[in-house]
Design a protein around this motif. Structure first.
Motif, PDB file in Angstrom:
ATOM      1  N   ARG A  31       0.839  -1.205   0.000  1.00  0.00           N
ATOM      2  CA  ARG A  31       0.000   0.000   0.000  1.00  0.00           C
ATOM      3  C   ARG A  31       0.872   1.253   0.000  1.00  0.00           C
ATOM      4  N   LEU A  32       1.952   1.236   0.790  1.00  0.00           N
ATOM      5  CA  LEU A  32       2.851   2.397   0.839  1.00  0.00           C
ATOM      6  C   LEU A  32       3.514   2.648  -0.512  1.00  0.00           C
ATOM      7  N   ASP A  33       3.776   1.572  -1.250  1.00  0.00           N
ATOM      8  CA  ASP A  33       4.484   1.684  -2.521  1.00  0.00           C
ATOM      9  C   ASP A  33       3.739   2.551  -3.529  1.00  0.00           C
ATOM     10  N   GLY A  34       2.454   2.737  -3.326  1.00  0.00           N
ATOM     11  CA  GLY A  34       1.694   3.586  -4.235  1.00  0.00           C
ATOM     12  C   GLY A  34       2.064   5.055  -4.134  1.00  0.00           C
ATOM     13  N   SER A  35       2.547   5.494  -2.971  1.00  0.00           N
ATOM     14  CA  SER A  35       2.877   6.911  -2.759  1.00  0.00           C
ATOM     15  C   SER A  35       4.355   7.172  -2.532  1.00  0.00           C
ATOM     16  N   PHE A  36       5.134   6.109  -2.260  1.00  0.00           N
ATOM     17  CA  PHE A  36       6.528   6.307  -1.892  1.00  0.00           C
ATOM     18  C   PHE A  36       7.448   5.310  -2.603  1.00  0.00           C
ATOM     19  N   ARG A  37       8.675   5.768  -2.862  1.00  0.00           N
ATOM     20  CA  ARG A  37       9.736   4.852  -3.229  1.00  0.00           C
ATOM     21  C   ARG A  37      10.366   4.376  -1.932  1.00  0.00           C
ATOM     22  N   ILE A  38      10.370   3.081  -1.696  1.00  0.00           N
ATOM     23  CA  ILE A  38      10.761   2.524  -0.402  1.00  0.00           C
ATOM     24  C   ILE A  38      12.127   1.860  -0.502  1.00  0.00           C
ATOM     25  N   GLU A  39      12.991   2.163   0.476  1.00  0.00           N
ATOM     26  CA  GLU A  39      14.294   1.505   0.567  1.00  0.00           C
ATOM     27  C   GLU A  39      14.474   0.944   1.970  1.00  0.00           C
ATOM     28  N   ASN A  40      14.837  -0.328   2.043  1.00  0.00           N
ATOM     29  CA  ASN A  40      15.078  -0.960   3.339  1.00  0.00           C
ATOM     30  C   ASN A  40      16.484  -0.598   3.818  1.00  0.00           C
ATOM     31  N   LYS A  41      16.580   0.008   5.016  1.00  0.00           N
ATOM     32  CA  LYS A  41      17.868   0.433   5.573  1.00  0.00           C
ATOM     33  C   LYS A  41      18.359  -0.513   6.674  1.00  0.00           C
ATOM     34  N   GLY A  42      17.668  -1.609   6.878  1.00  0.00           N
ATOM     35  CA  GLY A  42      18.075  -2.578   7.883  1.00  0.00           C
ATOM     36  C   GLY A  42      17.885  -2.047   9.298  1.00  0.00           C
ATOM     37  N   ASN A  43      18.761  -2.484  10.191  1.00  0.00           N
ATOM     38  CA  ASN A  43      18.607  -2.087  11.594  1.00  0.00           C
ATOM     39  C   ASN A  43      19.460  -0.874  11.958  1.00  0.00           C
ATOM     40  N   THR A  44      20.050  -0.204  10.972  1.00  0.00           N
ATOM     41  CA  THR A  44      20.833   1.010  11.216  1.00  0.00           C
ATOM     42  C   THR A  44      19.895   2.178  11.515  1.00  0.00           C
ATOM     43  N   LEU A  45      20.167   2.890  12.598  1.00  0.00           N
ATOM     44  CA  LEU A  45      19.345   4.037  12.970  1.00  0.00           C
ATOM     45  C   LEU A  45      19.314   5.028  11.812  1.00  0.00           C
ATOM     46  N   TYR A  46      18.117   5.359  11.348  1.00  0.00           N
ATOM     47  CA  TYR A  46      18.006   6.147  10.122  1.00  0.00           C
ATOM     48  C   TYR A  46      17.012   7.286  10.298  1.00  0.00           C
ATOM     49  N   LYS A  47      17.460   8.513  10.002  1.00  0.00           N
ATOM     50  CA  LYS A  47      16.598   9.695  10.101  1.00  0.00           C
ATOM     51  C   LYS A  47      16.492  10.367   8.736  1.00  0.00           C
ATOM     52  N   PRO A  48      15.361  10.965   8.423  1.00  0.00           N
ATOM     53  CA  PRO A  48      15.226  11.701   7.158  1.00  0.00           C
ATOM     54  C   PRO A  48      16.056  12.976   7.189  1.00  0.00           C
ATOM     55  N   THR A  49      16.410  13.491   6.024  1.00  0.00           N
ATOM     56  CA  THR A  49      17.294  14.655   5.952  1.00  0.00           C
ATOM     57  C   THR A  49      16.700  15.825   5.178  1.00  0.00           C
TER      58      THR A  49
ATOM     59  N   TYR B  65      10.506   7.903   0.142  1.00  0.00           N
ATOM     60  CA  TYR B  65      10.627   9.089  -0.692  1.00  0.00           C
ATOM     61  C   TYR B  65       9.293   9.316  -1.406  1.00  0.00           C
ATOM     62  N   LEU B  66       8.705  10.478  -1.202  1.00  0.00           N
ATOM     63  CA  LEU B  66       7.404  10.768  -1.793  1.00  0.00           C
ATOM     64  C   LEU B  66       7.469  10.733  -3.314  1.00  0.00           C
ATOM     65  N   ARG B  67       6.506  10.040  -3.924  1.00  0.00           N
ATOM     66  CA  ARG B  67       6.391  10.040  -5.392  1.00  0.00           C
ATOM     67  C   ARG B  67       5.635  11.327  -5.778  1.00  0.00           C
ATOM     68  N   LYS B  68       6.388  12.358  -6.182  1.00  0.00           N
ATOM     69  CA  LYS B  68       5.780  13.672  -6.425  1.00  0.00           C
ATOM     70  C   LYS B  68       4.883  13.701  -7.653  1.00  0.00           C
ATOM     71  N   LYS B  69       5.031  12.721  -8.527  1.00  0.00           N
ATOM     72  CA  LYS B  69       4.136  12.660  -9.685  1.00  0.00           C
ATOM     73  C   LYS B  69       2.773  12.078  -9.300  1.00  0.00           C
ATOM     74  N   VAL B  70       2.723  11.465  -8.132  1.00  0.00           N
ATOM     75  CA  VAL B  70       1.478  10.865  -7.660  1.00  0.00           C
ATOM     76  C   VAL B  70       0.750  11.813  -6.704  1.00  0.00           C
ATOM     77  N   TYR B  71       1.527  12.463  -5.825  1.00  0.00           N
ATOM     78  CA  TYR B  71       0.943  13.358  -4.826  1.00  0.00           C
ATOM     79  C   TYR B  71       0.877  14.779  -5.391  1.00  0.00           C
ATOM     80  N   ARG B  72      -0.252  15.435  -5.209  1.00  0.00           N
ATOM     81  CA  ARG B  72      -0.451  16.761  -5.797  1.00  0.00           C
ATOM     82  C   ARG B  72      -0.310  17.852  -4.746  1.00  0.00           C
ATOM     83  N   PHE B  73       0.566  18.827  -5.015  1.00  0.00           N
ATOM     84  CA  PHE B  73       0.686  20.007  -4.156  1.00  0.00           C
ATOM     85  C   PHE B  73      -0.322  21.049  -4.621  1.00  0.00           C
ATOM     86  N   THR B  74      -1.197  21.470  -3.713  1.00  0.00           N
ATOM     87  CA  THR B  74      -2.233  22.438  -4.074  1.00  0.00           C
ATOM     88  C   THR B  74      -2.113  23.753  -3.321  1.00  0.00           C
TER      89      THR B  74
END
Length: 411
Positions: A271-289, A306-315
């Motif tokens: 379900r998430l794959d419809g709006s985001f590009r998903i990458e598995n980072k394992g058990n390494t502590l990971y924060k967005p930048t 990572y948001l798929r900007k072609k799918v999500y519309r900024f209004t």
């Protein structure tokens, strides 16, 4: 143009100020609160917890009246003193790597009504009414509304000049925060500050939306009940603490959700794959930048979203907020959380170590999934406020968090 006025503060006697000033009572654990009330007779917490004197828990109108009584006692015992001159109060807070310096002052209800004082959060009417009744009974503001303004060379020049003098208060509290306060009562300086603020187009509420809304409601009530209303009465203003935009610190609120709404892990990821590009980072502590980039912790592993900007519309400005994006793409449609304020399935956390806390909570089975976001910026807050929009609940955690009881504005 912003109306900013000096006032005659009620404030602690110089030798008692470190003992009087308190954090918001909500920040104390039950044990901490009991300890302060037991061993510090000067703490402002005695005023807002008035039933302690009688070893009795009180609430509602009874508590409001007792708060006023405890306040009178602090005045009678000369714990609080009243200044003779209208003044601005310059206040500096310093801890770790954070520092800010701003003004305690009286701001205008009229500016609030005319959207010169701008808002970015919704308020709840029953809370407004309750706090307006509280203010009507206790007759003082002790917790300022935190506001920010565009950095201004004239204002900063006046402030820097005052900071070169000896402060009236200079003390450090047990949480290792250093506090300084200067009294600015010289007529020339007061006039310069008032004039400088009239040249600003807006003030932005950072923290204290319910306090400002309740002060506005109180003013409406008092105006209606006062046949001789002039507009100069104290209830036409409320106490605020103003700092420049460059000195405010904004932290993110992370989100933790108790379950996956009946989905398996694989179904949820699909379900998430419809709006985001998903990458598995394992058990390494990971924060967005960066904006529109999220960290997720699920089943012992971190993922980048990572948001798929072609799918999500900024209004509009709201649609660009990461808290709104997460709500519109994940929390609402996938996890079926529609009420971000009251749904028991979601909880929030903030702070530089919160991602570790989030991981621990998921690992212990208290939550199924956690999401980490980047902090919202002051420019985004201004864009929301200028557009007359409101953010989702728990979008920002803002510092400074101000002490109660340092300056009091009588209504």
């Amino acid at each position: 143009m912003a109306i900013v006025k000096p006032f005659k503060a009620i404030r602690p006697a110089k030798d008692k100020v470190p003992f009087v000033a308190s954090r918001s009572y909500q920040e104390y654990s039950k044990k901490e609160l009991e300890a302060v009330l037991s061993f510090n007779p000067f703490s402002f917490l005695h005023i807002i917890n008035p039933g302690y004197k009688f070893d009795k828990r009180v609430s509602g109108p009874k508590r409001f009246k007792l708060v006023y009584n405890r306040y009178l006692e602090f005045l009678e015992d000369n714990i609080f003193l009243k200044d003779a001159q209208d003044s601005f109060y310059l206040y500096e807070v310093k801890k770790d790597n954070f520092q800010c310096c701003g003004l305690f002052c009286a701001t205008s209800v009229e500016d609030y009504q005319n959207n010169i004082i701008k808002k970015h959060e919704d308020t709840i009417r029953p809370r407004e009414e309750l706090f307006a009744h509280y203010l009507e009974t206790v007759k003082f503001n002790a917790e300022p509304v935190l506001m920010t303004y565009k950095d201004d060379k004239t204002i900063s020049g006046i402030i820097e000049s005052e900071r070169q003098t000896d402060p009236e208060y200079h003390f450090t509290t047990t949480d290792k925060v250093t506090h300084k306060l200067w009294i600015m009562s010289e007529k020339e300086i007061v006039n310069q500050l008032e004039t400088a603020f009239t040249k600003l187009k807006a003030l932005y509420i950072a923290d204290g939306h319910h306090r400002s809304a309740s002060s506005n409601l109180l003013a409406e009530i008092c105006k209606k009940n006062n046949p001789d209303h002039t507009g100069r009465e104290p209830y036409n203003r409320f106490m605020s603490y103003l700092i420049p935009e460059s000195e405010i610190k904004i932290y993110e609120f992370n989100r933790m959700v108790k379950d996956l709404n009946g989905l398996t892990k694989k179904e949820f990821l699909i379900r998430l794959d419809g709006s985001f590009r998903i990458e598995n980072k394992g058990n390494t502590l990971y924060k967005p930048t960066k904006k529109h980039h999220f960290s997720m912790y699920l089943d012992g592993e971190f993922y980048s979203l990572y948001l798929r900007k072609k799918v999500y519309r900024f209004t509009d400005a709201l649609s660009k907020l990461d808290t709104q994006i997460l709500f519109k793409t994940v929390l609402g449609p996938i996890l079926n959380i529609q009420d971000l304020r009251n749904d028991k399935r979601i909880q929030y956390g903030y702070g530089k170590h919160n991602i570790i806390h989030m991981k621990d909570e998921v690992d212990q089975g208290n939550f199924a999934v956690g999401f980490s976001l980047v902090p919202i910026t002051m420019d985004q807050i201004k864009a929301i406020a200028n557009a007359g929009l409101t953010m989702p609940p728990k979008s920002t955690y803002i510092e400074p968090k101000l002490r109660s009881g340092l300056t009091i504005y009588e209504l």
